[in-house]
Write an enzyme that holds these catalytic residues in place. Structure first.
Site, PDB file in Angstrom:
ATOM      1  N   GLU A  14      -1.807  -6.619   9.940  1.00  0.00           N
ATOM      2  CA  GLU A  14      -1.746  -6.359   8.498  1.00  0.00           C
ATOM      3  C   GLU A  14      -0.661  -7.266   7.923  1.00  0.00           C
ATOM      4  OE1 GLU A  14      -3.764  -4.601   6.787  1.00  0.00           O
ATOM      5  OE2 GLU A  14      -4.844  -3.562   8.382  1.00  0.00           O
ATOM      6  N   CYS A  45       3.295  -5.617  -0.204  1.00  0.00           N
ATOM      7  CA  CYS A  45       2.404  -6.674   0.294  1.00  0.00           C
ATOM      8  C   CYS A  45       1.179  -6.867  -0.590  1.00  0.00           C
ATOM      9  CB  CYS A  45       1.985  -6.390   1.729  1.00  0.00           C
ATOM     10  SG  CYS A  45       1.101  -4.825   1.955  1.00  0.00           S
TER      11      CYS A  45
END
Length: 455
Positions: free
Chosen positions: A209, A243
């Site tokens: 991720e 993010c």
């Protein structure tokens, strides 16, 4: 205890079969939910000590997401864990066919610093649900939260089932040198490459991720006031250290000025004239990241914000215009409260800018035009995103969350977490009472029949 010894203890425990019972998994998930409630104040305080993050934001972006995820998994786990029947094929008639989800074994979760509780424990939910043991490596950049995670989980779980190892680069290297059955990593693309290289030595499957430069497009049809509020919230929550935050704005030139005025007004509504005094505006995680972000402020003209205080790790919500082509703020993931603004005339120009960069983790579009929506989703590759909103797709456990290309591989949340931490084992079962001979030698005269069946 080093990584090797810890992994050996977890392997022994996994081989005992204790984690495979669905009842055991349910009990452990209930335990995780209970500890989140009983230690909520400790988690909130630890995160505040690391970021000066307000309690509302901590609950909404960390603890609340975990509670919601665990509740959903508990509701569905028995169904997911059952063998799933699938159709057979004529060539195997008669047969029964099904798929079994089995745990990988001992998994490693390497968590980042920006959402230190959520991104350490959300993968753990999937690991437990699938029947694995787990080692969690929290980030050393959030020492108060990392210590709280280790202390609290250590009180509720046996180390041979769930363990937390604190430390820096050396600890990561030690853990990555071990032969875990699965590795789940959240962090930068650069470190993701190191993780994948280490995993390759043992052919260990990974979920990465990562991040990237997530674009946000606003066209002339959008509701500019609403768009400004949603984008400002998504950009400045956690002081931009997210993010999936909008990394840069692409706005149709004819509405740029009007949008920016709405945006400036919105930031003042959220945080006041001086956000430094706002109890709702967090700080940058450390001096290294502060210095990196402050360096971006010279990559364009400051339309709004720009004030900094290194002693307090404070960077004001900032909008940059007339951004220099090829500058750091447009080449690197920002991960902070700085929003570069670019303009475009035609949608094709915006698409060219997006596609000239690595595939982003998220993409956002603000528009009332359904044709524009279709073109963007068809011509731009990205992990996931939203139309007329930002960040909120991450909170839907019915949607997979993950990147593509340099923004990552694999996905999780909800059922996707269970699938990520499970190997799907296929089984075909045939009875003895019928044994059709056409597949056996000698083959003379059988080919035409095989061609009829297998086409």
């Amino acid at each position: 205890m080093d990584g090797k010894e810890l992994l050996e203890r977890q392997r022994t425990y996994f081989k005992s079969g204790a984690t495979k019972s669905v009842e055991f998994r349910i009990h452990q998930l209930q335990t995780l939910k209970k500890l989140l409630t009983q230690h909520e104040e400790e988690f909130v305080q630890a995160i505040y000590n690391d970021f000066k993050k307000p309690e509302m934001e901590t609950y909404a972006t960390e603890l609340g997401i975990l509670h919601n995820e665990i509740s959903y998994v508990l509701k569905n786990l028995k169904k997911w864990a059952k063998p799933q029947k699938v159709s057979g094929i004529l060539a195997n008639f008669p047969s029964k066919n099904y798929a079994i989800a089995e745990p990988y074994g001992s998994v490693l979760v390497i968590a980042p610093w920006n959402y230190p509780v959520q991104l350490a424990l959300l993968p753990l939910v999937g690991a437990i649900a699938a029947g694995n043991t787990a080692v969690i490596k929290p980030s050393e950049l959030t020492p108060h939260t990392s210590a709280a995670i280790k202390d609290i989980l250590g009180k509720w779980f046996k180390e041979e089932f769930v363990a937390v190892m604190e430390g820096g680069v050396e600890t990561n290297q030690d853990l990555l040198a071990q032969n875990f059955d699965y590795i789940f990593f959240t962090g930068s693309t650069r470190v993701g490459q190191i993780v994948m290289e280490a995993a390759a030595k043992n052919l260990t499957p990974v979920t990465l991720e990562l991040g990237g430069k997530s674009p946000c497009i606003v066209d002339e049809t959008a509701d500019l006031r609403t768009a400004a509020r949603r984008i400002a919230w998504g950009k400045f929550v956690n002081a931009g250290q997210t993010c999936v935050a909008p990394d840069y704005l692409l706005i149709q030139s004819k509405v740029k000025n009007k949008f920016l005025e709405h945006f400036k007004e919105t930031v003042r509504d959220f945080y006041g004239v001086n956000p430094k005094l706002s109890p709702d505006y967090p700080r940058i995680v450390n001096e290294a990241h502060f210095d990196r972000l402050e360096g971006y402020l010279g990559d364009g003209e400051i339309f709004y914000g720009g004030k900094t205080d290194r002693a307090e790790l404070y960077i004001e919500p900032t909008v940059l215009v007339d951004v220099k082509e090829g500058s750091g703020v447009m080449e690197e993931e920002i991960f902070g409260p700085i929003l570069p603004v670019l303009t475009y005339e035609k949608l094709a120009d915006a698409i060219d800018i997006i596609n000239s960069k690595s595939k982003p983790l998220s993409l956002y579009l603000f528009s009332k035009d359904s044709d524009t929506e279709s073109v963007i989703t068809e011509k731009c590759s990205f992990g996931g995103g939203a139309i007329n909103d930002v960040l909120a797709h991450l909170g839907n456990h019915h949607l997979p969350f993950g990147g593509v290309g340099k923004s990552g591989m694999g996905a999780y949340h909800g059922k996707y977490s269970f699938d990520t931490f499970s190997h799907t084992k296929s089984i075909m079962k045939k009875p003895f009472w019928l044994d059709i001979p056409f597949r056996y030698a000698p083959y003379k005269g059988k080919l035409k029949w095989v061609k009829r069946v297998l086409k």
